[in-house]
Design an enzyme around this catalytic site. Sequence first.
Site, mmCIF file in Angstrom:
data_model
loop_
_atom_site.group_PDB
_atom_site.id
_atom_site.type_symbol
_atom_site.label_atom_id
_atom_site.label_comp_id
_atom_site.label_asym_id
_atom_site.label_seq_id
_atom_site.Cartn_x
_atom_site.Cartn_y
_atom_site.Cartn_z
ATOM 1 N N TRP A 14 33.165 -70.210 7.054
ATOM 2 C CA TRP A 14 34.253 -71.119 6.692
ATOM 3 C C TRP A 14 35.460 -70.937 7.601
ATOM 4 C CZ3 TRP A 14 38.727 -69.750 3.225
ATOM 5 C CH2 TRP A 14 38.976 -68.378 3.236
ATOM 6 N N ASP A 15 35.477 -69.820 8.335
ATOM 7 C CA ASP A 15 36.586 -69.549 9.254
ATOM 8 C C ASP A 15 36.876 -70.766 10.132
ATOM 9 O OD1 ASP A 15 35.416 -67.208 8.338
ATOM 10 O OD2 ASP A 15 35.669 -66.106 10.201
ATOM 11 N N LYS B 277 40.906 -58.236 -0.627
ATOM 12 C CA LYS B 277 40.579 -58.056 0.784
ATOM 13 C C LYS B 277 41.473 -58.933 1.651
ATOM 14 C CE LYS B 277 36.564 -58.374 3.912
ATOM 15 N NZ LYS B 277 35.179 -58.884 4.054
ATOM 16 N N GLN B 278 41.840 -60.104 1.104
ATOM 17 C CA GLN B 278 42.578 -61.112 1.865
ATOM 18 C C GLN B 278 43.216 -62.090 0.877
ATOM 19 O OE1 GLN B 278 38.464 -61.786 2.906
ATOM 20 N NE2 GLN B 278 39.047 -63.848 3.527
ATOM 21 N N GLU C 189 36.832 -61.435 -1.081
ATOM 22 C CA GLU C 189 35.487 -60.905 -1.305
ATOM 23 C C GLU C 189 35.489 -59.562 -2.027
ATOM 24 O OE1 GLU C 189 33.866 -60.966 2.616
ATOM 25 O OE2 GLU C 189 33.304 -63.081 2.503
#
Length: 774
Positions: free
Chosen positions: A369-370, A610-611, A498
Amino acid sequence: MANKTKKPIYPFEDWVIRETQFSIDTNYRNETIFTLANGYIGMRGTFEERYSGPKNTSFNGTYINGFYEIHDIVYPEGGYGFAKIGQTMLNVADSKIIKLYVDGEEFDLLQGKILFYERVLDMKKGFVERKVKWESPTGKILEVKIKRIVSLNRQHLAAISFTMQPVNFTGKIRFVSAIDGNVSNINDSEDVRVGSNLKGKVLKTIDKSVEGLKGWIVQKTQKSNFSYACAIDNVLVADSKYEVSNSLEEDGVKVIVDLEAEKGTSYTLNKFISYYTSKDFDENKLVALALEEIEKAKNDGFETIEKEQEEFLNSFWKDADVIIEGDKALQQGIRFNEFHLLQSVGRDGKTNIAAKGLTGGGYEGHYFWDSDIYIMPFFLYTKPEIAKALVMYRYNLLDAARSRAKELGHKGALYPWRTIDGPECSAYFPAGTAQYHINADIVYALKRYVEATNDVDFLYDYGCEILFETARFWEDLGAYIPLKGNKFCINCVTGPDEYTALVDNNAYTNYMAKMNLEYAYDIANKMKKEVPQKYQKVASKLNLKDEEIVAWKKAADNMYLPYSKELDIIPQDDSFLYKERITVDEIPEDQFPLLLHWHYLNIYRYQICKQPDVLLLMFLQREKFTKDELKKNYDYYEPITTHDSSLSPAIFSILANEIGYTDKAYKYFMMTARMDLDDYNDNVKDGIHAASMAGTWSAVVNGFGGMRVYTNELHFEPRLPKEWNLLSFNVRYKGRKINVKLTKENVVFALLEGEPIEIYYFDKKILLEKGEIK
């Protein structure tokens, strides 16, 4: 060597990356930094003469975007719907080999003495050049200059110019130009992000030939049934007689050129290289195509290819260059990042941009998806034709996405979390297939593309199918839950973070699915009115009924959107706030990244990210949230975000800028701007972090430039960092090209191309006209 102190590695220069000494310790890392690619072919920065250093200090990689082998994904305990077939981008034949022998002694940087060494990546002209003065073990001194180009104009072509000059001797020299097909992928790493699932050699040589200065090989995969041809031709530029011989190897060819060299005279071997694959061309024509490519290049000459490369990059930088005055390190960093993005991106609609670009085989060369959320904006607002190719790639995967949805018992289409050309390749479904948000991410990219280009033909001819099939999927995936007030809920999903998996009502997923459903409803009705024939065609193809479209609207209108009254924030999901909260400061530094030190069950047990998840949502759908809401959520989630993902710092920088946390904004920007160039995470040897590189551009343009794109409107709320004297960048939008220039004194907007356009500067509406500066 870890760069724990985050010290700059290379001298600060505007347009070049310069390595001033050769070291075994830094060789592996530099092979990534000095990679050259063109979106189709990628060549790691390994030496033409090869490398004789210790194991694990080099990896000789050459990649073709989208060229892969398949393998079975083996589970000790499998289950229905688990991904079955993996795809791995292959390391293909090394064709850049040019060995040099002087009176029988081999030119090798690990033998003899290096009297001078310099390697330069020139981002303005698009080449890598290495200059070496070397003394052989017997005292012969020679100067070597090697220039390499992977042509951005001619996607199937690379070229090398190898020049040597004897300094203190006259003698026999030998060039050996070769193709070596005895190659394999990296598979000895315990880091799941790096190693390959393919063991040993997977390419079989099925044909080869060498005659005179020209040679080629054809290799084939064992399971995916793809083949490719690699051809080389060589031209000796010297006023000297020479002899040519050659040999066929088991998996390659060698062209040998022998001549008598005189002291002080230069001798140059120009090498032209081409790759063609059966993914794009008839297998029986691959050799002919590759030979035709190098024949044309040879006739045009190395200098012509150099000139073309510079012209291509001149056009790119005219649109994409970001100028920063006041910080040479960041100026160099952002240009390096943009250069690698251009090198990495597939421009043919059949390929995309892998997580490591074409610099390494990490993540098996998969697309995530980046590319839709992080990388797409860079190209959309600088080179929209490349953005179109990225969206077309997703359209070309639609049949595979339909098959995956059907396999999992759903209507519509479900895009794979990681893939090369369609099937789901993620073996860990909690952080793979469960990230259903990829469907909405792709639609978000499509929507942004159409808004920024007015390309409604693409939407009506292609994009609407993606839109309608993903809307179908969401309406089928969710359910109206009585205990949630009969709201439409989407359960058992994983959001962008994640470190939290298989949850109900992930806020990011629900908001993005709502956008997807609303957009599908709006476009279906718009097509009925404006292009009824096209609508009938697609409705017939998809067997789309009016009641389905009504159901999309109902699901969107009733979407459950999480909110915590107690904390006045958006909870990441239904369970997140009920877990034990642990801040990053409480975790020992040697435990990062958590995924390599903690069992996933332990990670999932905490409020730890994580993000950005909620914060990414707030960035992407900025118009839906107030600044106060943004600040409250930022303050809540920042202390519990590890930034173990390279996707993380850029978003935090952008949002910190808007909130007014200027020091944090700059700190996070610094984390992303030179992440690879300064090897922040001690892993650039494995390849670049493409999405983080694109995040650098976003952190500048959306962060310090303050650009927000609302529906059909460009807004700017710029904030020049105190460390800078000037920031200048261009934006392409709706056929216009706008330059934005910030100084300590003022902000200047200039319309460089296109019709007049209204933009917003904070709350002030400005009409930009060509030739005027405001």
